[in-house]
Design an enzyme around this catalytic site. Structure first.
Site, PDB file in Angstrom:
ATOM      1  CE1 TYR A  23      -3.839  -2.271   0.330  1.00 43.23           C
ATOM      2  CE2 TYR A  23      -2.612  -3.279   2.121  1.00 43.23           C
ATOM      3  CZ  TYR A  23      -3.656  -3.311   1.227  1.00 43.23           C
ATOM      4  OH  TYR A  23      -4.517  -4.371   1.225  1.00 43.23           O
ATOM      5  CG  ASN A  74     -10.560   0.972  -0.455  1.00 39.18           C
ATOM      6  OD1 ASN A  74     -10.827  -0.199  -0.193  1.00 39.18           O
ATOM      7  ND2 ASN A  74      -9.332   1.383  -0.708  1.00 39.18           N
ATOM      8  CG  HIS A  80     -12.424  -9.857  -0.446  1.00 43.30           C
ATOM      9  ND1 HIS A  80     -12.189  -9.578  -1.774  1.00 43.30           N
ATOM     10  CD2 HIS A  80     -11.472  -9.195   0.250  1.00 43.30           C
ATOM     11  CE1 HIS A  80     -11.134  -8.788  -1.865  1.00 43.30           C
ATOM     12  NE2 HIS A  80     -10.688  -8.537  -0.657  1.00 43.30           N
ATOM     13  CG  HIS A 100     -10.264  -2.708  -3.918  1.00 47.42           C
ATOM     14  ND1 HIS A 100     -10.443  -3.030  -2.594  1.00 47.42           N
ATOM     15  CD2 HIS A 100     -11.420  -3.042  -4.549  1.00 47.42           C
ATOM     16  CE1 HIS A 100     -11.653  -3.543  -2.435  1.00 47.42           C
ATOM     17  NE2 HIS A 100     -12.265  -3.557  -3.605  1.00 47.42           N
ATOM     18  NE  ARG A 111      -5.530  -9.792   0.326  1.00 50.90           N
ATOM     19  CZ  ARG A 111      -5.851  -9.198   1.467  1.00 50.90           C
ATOM     20  NH1 ARG A 111      -6.909  -8.412   1.519  1.00 50.90           N
ATOM     21  NH2 ARG A 111      -5.122  -9.384   2.546  1.00 50.90           N
TER      22      ARG A 111
END
Length: 145
Positions: A23, A74, A80, A100, A111
């Site tokens: 990230y 987000n 999921h 995302h 995922r």
């Protein structure tokens, strides 16, 4: 002036600390500041909300219908498996773009599926902070709610 809700789900408050190899090192505050500057340039008002709690996100979606022209969502890992969040997106009349930061399809098998995507207007993945800007731009470039 269009008004867009930026709705961030679980663990996004840990941006900059959580899995920086996935990230990056920028924080949620960094994201909000960059998006605020971007929105000023295109004359769009943004409101930011983050929660680690499913019910808070559902409440925010329900309340958004009367206040916003679109939602950038987000949902984090809720994408999921949260059928409750999916149903909340499906139950409102304003468009939602699922975003995302990473590409879930390039990560662990669990995922790869989003229960949100089928009821969202669209999905943007793997483009980092830029994905949020693309979603905001979509709302600016379309007249349909």
């Amino acid at each position: 002036m269009p008004h867009i809700l930026i709705l961030n789900g679980p663990n996004l408050n840990r941006l900059g600390k959580r899995e920086p190899d996935v990230y990056g090192t920028d924080t949620l505050t960094d994201l909000e500041q960059r998006l605020f500057q971007f929105a000023e340039g295109i004359q769009t008002e943004l409101t930011f909300f983050q929660s680690n709690h499913e019910g808070d996100l559902i409440d925010a979606l329900h309340e958004a219908e009367e206040q916003y022209d679109g939602i950038v969502l987000n949902p984090g890992a809720f994408s999921h498996y949260s059928y409750a969040l999916r149903d909340a997106v499906a139950a409102i009349s304003i468009p939602v773009i699922e975003v995302h930061l990473s590409n879930p399809h390039a990560r662990e098998e669990f995922r790869h599926r989003s229960v949100i995507a089928p009821v969202a207007r669209g999905q943007i993945t793997g483009l980092g902070f830029e994905g949020y800007k693309l979603a905001i731009s979509y709302f600016m470039n379309t007249n349909n709610k």
